[in-house]
Scaffold this motif. Sequence first.
Motif, PDB file in Angstrom:
ATOM      1  N   SER A   1       0.626   0.883   4.749  1.00 43.34           N
ATOM      2  CA  SER A   1       1.069  -0.032   3.702  1.00 43.34           C
ATOM      3  C   SER A   1       2.590   0.017   3.611  1.00 43.34           C
ATOM      4  N   MET A   2       3.152  -0.989   2.957  1.00 45.69           N
ATOM      5  CA  MET A   2       4.599  -1.083   2.774  1.00 45.69           C
ATOM      6  C   MET A   2       4.897  -1.403   1.319  1.00 45.69           C
ATOM      7  N   SER A   3       5.978  -0.831   0.821  1.00 48.48           N
ATOM      8  CA  SER A   3       6.399  -1.075  -0.556  1.00 48.48           C
ATOM      9  C   SER A   3       7.904  -0.900  -0.627  1.00 48.48           C
ATOM     10  N   ALA A   4       8.438  -1.014  -1.823  1.00 51.05           N
ATOM     11  CA  ALA A   4       9.879  -0.817  -2.014  1.00 51.05           C
ATOM     12  C   ALA A   4      10.313   0.599  -1.680  1.00 51.05           C
ATOM     13  N   ASP A   5       9.355   1.518  -1.619  1.00 44.51           N
ATOM     14  CA  ASP A   5       9.666   2.905  -1.259  1.00 44.51           C
ATOM     15  C   ASP A   5       9.615   3.138   0.242  1.00 44.51           C
ATOM     16  N   GLY A   6       9.293   2.103   0.995  1.00 43.73           N
ATOM     17  CA  GLY A   6       9.250   2.234   2.448  1.00 43.73           C
ATOM     18  C   GLY A   6       7.863   2.064   3.016  1.00 43.73           C
ATOM     19  N   ILE A   7       7.684   2.547   4.224  1.00 42.05           N
ATOM     20  CA  ILE A   7       6.402   2.471   4.922  1.00 42.05           C
ATOM     21  C   ILE A   7       5.591   3.721   4.599  1.00 42.05           C
ATOM     22  N   HIS A   8       4.305   3.528   4.361  1.00 38.63           N
ATOM     23  CA  HIS A   8       3.427   4.650   4.050  1.00 38.63           C
ATOM     24  C   HIS A   8       2.276   4.674   5.058  1.00 38.63           C
ATOM     25  N   VAL A   9       2.124   5.792   5.727  1.00 35.35           N
ATOM     26  CA  VAL A   9       0.968   6.030   6.588  1.00 35.35           C
ATOM     27  C   VAL A   9       0.143   7.109   5.905  1.00 35.35           C
ATOM     28  N   GLY A  10      -1.071   6.739   5.510  1.00 37.45           N
ATOM     29  CA  GLY A  10      -1.842   7.627   4.661  1.00 37.45           C
ATOM     30  C   GLY A  10      -2.926   8.399   5.371  1.00 37.45           C
TER      31      GLY A  10
END
Length: 501
Positions: free
Chosen positions: A461-470
Amino acid sequence: MKIQDNPNPSLLSTGIAGLDNILGGGLTKDRIYLIEGEPGTGKTTTGLQFLVEGARHGESVVYITLAETGGELRGVGESHGWDMQGIHIQEVLPSENLLQPEAQYTMFHPSEVEMGTTMQLILAAIEERKPTRVVIDSLSELQLLADTPLRYRRQVLALKQFFASRSCTVMMLDDRTAAGIDLQVRSIAHGVITLEQSVKEYGAERRRVRVVKYRGMAFRGGMHDYDIQYGGLCVYPRLVAADSRIMEKREQLKSGLIALDALLGGGLEEGTSTLIAGPPGTGKSSLAAQFVAAAAERGQRSAMFLFEEAASNLLNRADGLGMRVRGPYTEGLLTIQQIDPAELSPGEFATAVCRAADEGAKVVVIDSVNGYLNAMPDERFLTTHLHELLTYLGQRGVVTILVGVQQGMLGGQMSTTVDASYLADNVLMLRYFEHDGEVKQAVSVFKKRGSLHERTIRQFSMSADGIHVGEVLRGFRGILTGVPVYLGNTGSAAGSESGVR
């Protein structure tokens, strides 16, 4: 691709660095060379560059023109910003008196009168100036004056003997406007260089140069792209990766995302190429930018070549994701080149990418491969061009990231227009899938040559905090089809705050 300086002082530089590279260093002194090509291919520019280079070294140089005036030639030089002061232009042109009726020949053919006068003017200019470099423009005028192939060949042979005894290196230009291509002159010349241009259905002309013959020299054969810019011809030697093999110890480059590095088995190995594939909007370009941002944090140089979006859009998107990309770009640690597809040739693109690698770039991004292929639809061997380019980059320890757009949005039958197994060492796949009324994204590694890697599918996912690989998406079946079936929580927080979002 770095073009080496002339290692052999016995060779004369043509004044065109890329052409010297193709010729193996330059032109053998005191020989005759044939430069042939249709009008508009840059023969006159080539001849002038050859003489400008000689004048720059204090040599006596002469341009003998049988078609253009001295003013026209000086205008060509001035349009390229050259200093024409050291170049003597000898006009051997028909007198305007020939337009008068009484000047028309009745008993003699023009070849019997004008040929002798023309040759005398040429020889007199050489005897007076004693040049080391000479350009004769053009042979088609001599061929028309000679009238017969036998006389034409004998005149060219006589010129060859004359120049050989006077330590002259000669470029003879042939615009092919006379009937047929005289292969006999090719046999007389020490070297033959052909300039070609072809018109595409859309965009600029494609210009290519080929060394047909060069006695006693190991030149680089085949077709090489070139274009005519301010400053003269710019030749892009055809890339041969085998000429530059460098074997070094490889290290892994981290992405800056712990979960992604775990998925990749530690990171991307230096000297490998990685294809990031997925449908539009899944975050392929942003993921490529993440590797660039991580490299910048380590103080490493990167280069990005964009076919499909403007550099400003890339920087703005990176800002929105909280990636530190604009800073390195401003500081010169990152170069971004926006490619104009209508003006591109494979050789020019390869030269630009290789130059970035030679200047120290550790990460190179090509966004996207689809844009590269669509930019030159008339080219037949683009995949081979790209494979040679990736091999060259790999031998220099560069991490190359290719962005590939897949057709379709959901499903297991999506495909790219490139052969991933042929081009890429690693394949990173991004996918959409639907779950609980939401469209989510997943990431997985389908192929990796440099090391072992996870065989799992993780949330992305992507957000204002950057890319997230969960976390690993356990408890699902059929994620790659786009419509998975949830089988229940088997060990992950699927659907929770730390799981699928």
